[in-house]
Scaffold this active site. Structure first.
Site, PDB file in Angstrom:
ATOM      1  CG  ASP A  77       7.187   0.325   0.446  1.00 54.92           C
ATOM      2  OD1 ASP A  77       7.027   1.479   0.299  1.00 54.92           O
ATOM      3  OD2 ASP A  77       6.488  -0.528   0.707  1.00 54.92           O
ATOM      4  CD  GLU A 170       1.631   3.019  -0.246  1.00 59.59           C
ATOM      5  OE1 GLU A 170       0.470   3.673  -0.927  1.00 59.59           O
ATOM      6  OE2 GLU A 170       2.093   2.346  -1.135  1.00 59.59           O
TER       7      GLU A 170
HETATM    8 ZN   LIG Z   1       2.750   3.900  -4.206  1.00 61.74          ZN
END
Ligand SMILES: [Zn+2]
Length: 399
Positions: A77, A170
């Site tokens: 992401d 993340e």
């Molecule tokens: Zn990162």
């Protein structure tokens, strides 16, 4: 395919995560990259590659069983701070040290971003000025995919068993939420995520969230004398009694801080929201003690009010693990030194997925990828550094 070609292919796919979503993964678009990576792995002959029910990609490449298996992790992401994907990244074949005009409005200049000063002569990839590049962490993904391709195409070269995992979300703090140590099945692992090519991170903050809840006494202001306790004013007093220099804008390196993230208040009630950070957990706990001290001071001063504190631990410093077992750091240091690269060790002023993964039982420090100024339009990746990291990881797999 060259590392930068993979990189450009991946950054063109929008994989922005969403902190307000409760679905898994937080955005569907991340799955398009996951599917593409699985397809690419299959076409390389890595038939065990798969996308699991939570949107994580896992794959394994057999190797010399006498060597410890090594996990390589990167996140798919990109930050919700700015749009990514669906744009044309620009390649600068050899950077001349001057300002880089991203578009009519925005210029990437070494005056504002001194990291550019040692990139002269390097191949860089920059944004169009309207998007983030997404090198955080598609630089990590491109390097890992290139490593897989390299060892698949060179079956004659002995190497450690390789275990790879690409995670979603993340950037919204959920990257390790559905990570499975069992599925990864590695002895040690490394996240490849952001920053200088020779940087190794195995220390991060101990993190707490802290909430101060103040209940005041509300009454008509005309007849308030000696009775009213304005919760917002007490809240203001509370903040004024905290140490002035222990804030993000006045701290660096190992220094901890109390960061006031939000105030919500009226006469009746005031809530103060803080995050508490320190690399040393004892010092973080000292910082929390100061809050309790102020609480008791103000509670005595305003006996008819009610002041409460709630503390929650968010994450821990992975250093406590590496103090007992330094072998993962020794291995990557050895690989860098073999290539005459001097490693730097930077304590992270934040958290990492690797920290949570370390506490799940899989030691997981972070190494840099050559990506800079992440989360915004000034992000750029140094292609030469991506190749250096590729070489470091290639070497790492020899032990
Ligand atoms: Zn990162």
């Amino acid at each position: 395919m060259k590392i930068e070609e993979k990189f450009i292919r991946y950054v063109k796919i929008d994989t922005k995560s969403d902190e307000n979503s409760s679905s898994t993964p937080s955005t569907k678009c991340q799955l398009s990259l996951g599917k593409l990576l699985v397809e690419e792995l299959h076409s390389l002959g890595v038939n065990n590659a798969y996308l699991d029910e939570f949107g994580l990609v896992y794959a394994q490449i057999d190797g010399d069983k006498t060597k410890d298996s090594i996990g390589l992790i990167a996140h798919m992401d990109t930050s919700p701070d700015l749009d990514g994907g669906n744009f044309e990244p620009r390649v600068i074949p050899s950077y001349d040290g001057k300002d880089i005009k991203l578009n009519d409005q925005y210029t990437l200049s070494p005056k504002d971003f001194p990291s550019l000063k040692d990139k002269i002569g390097h191949k860089l990839i920059v944004t169009d000025g309207n998007h983030l590049l997404g090198g955080d962490d598609k630089a990590g993904i491109s390097i890992i995919m290139s490593i897989v391709e390299y060892y698949i195409k060179h079956p004659e070269i002995n190497h450690a068993p390789i275990k790879i995992c690409f995670t979603p979300d993340e950037e919204v703090g959920r990257g390790s939420e559905n990570f499975s140590v069992k599925k990864m099945d590695a002895k040690i692992a490394y996240t490849l995520d952001g920053g200088k090519y020779n940087d190794i991170n195995y220390e991060n903050f101990n993190a707490y969230s802290l909430e101060v809840d103040i209940q005041g006494v509300s009454i008509h202001p005309g007849s308030a004398k000696g009775i009213m306790v304005n919760a917002s004013l007490v809240g203001n007093e509370f903040v004024s009694l905290l140490p002035k220099d222990k804030i993000p804008s006045k701290t660096e390196g190992y220094e901890g801080f109390n960061h006031l993230t939000d105030i919500v208040g009226n006469v009746e009630e005031c809530k103060l929201y803080f995050i508490i950070r320190n690399h040393d957990d004892n010092l973080a706990k000292e910082q929390i003690k100061e809050f309790y001290h102020i609480q008791s001071l103000l509670q005595k001063k305003y006996p008819t009010s009610k002041i409460e504190i709630k503390v929650k631990e968010s994450y821990k410093n992975m250093r406590s693990y590496f103090d007992k077992d330094f072998s993962a750091i020794e291995k990557i240091t050895k690989a860098m030194k073999k290539l005459s690269i001097e490693p730097t060790f930077t304590p992270i002023r934040g958290g990492t997925d690797g920290a949570s993964i370390t506490f799940m039982g899989l030691p997981c420090p972070n190494i840099g990828t050559g990506d800079y100024n992440c989360h915004g339009r000034y992000e750029y990746v140094d292609v030469d550094e991506m190749y250096l990291v590729f070489n470091i990881v290639k070497e790492l797999l020899q032990y």
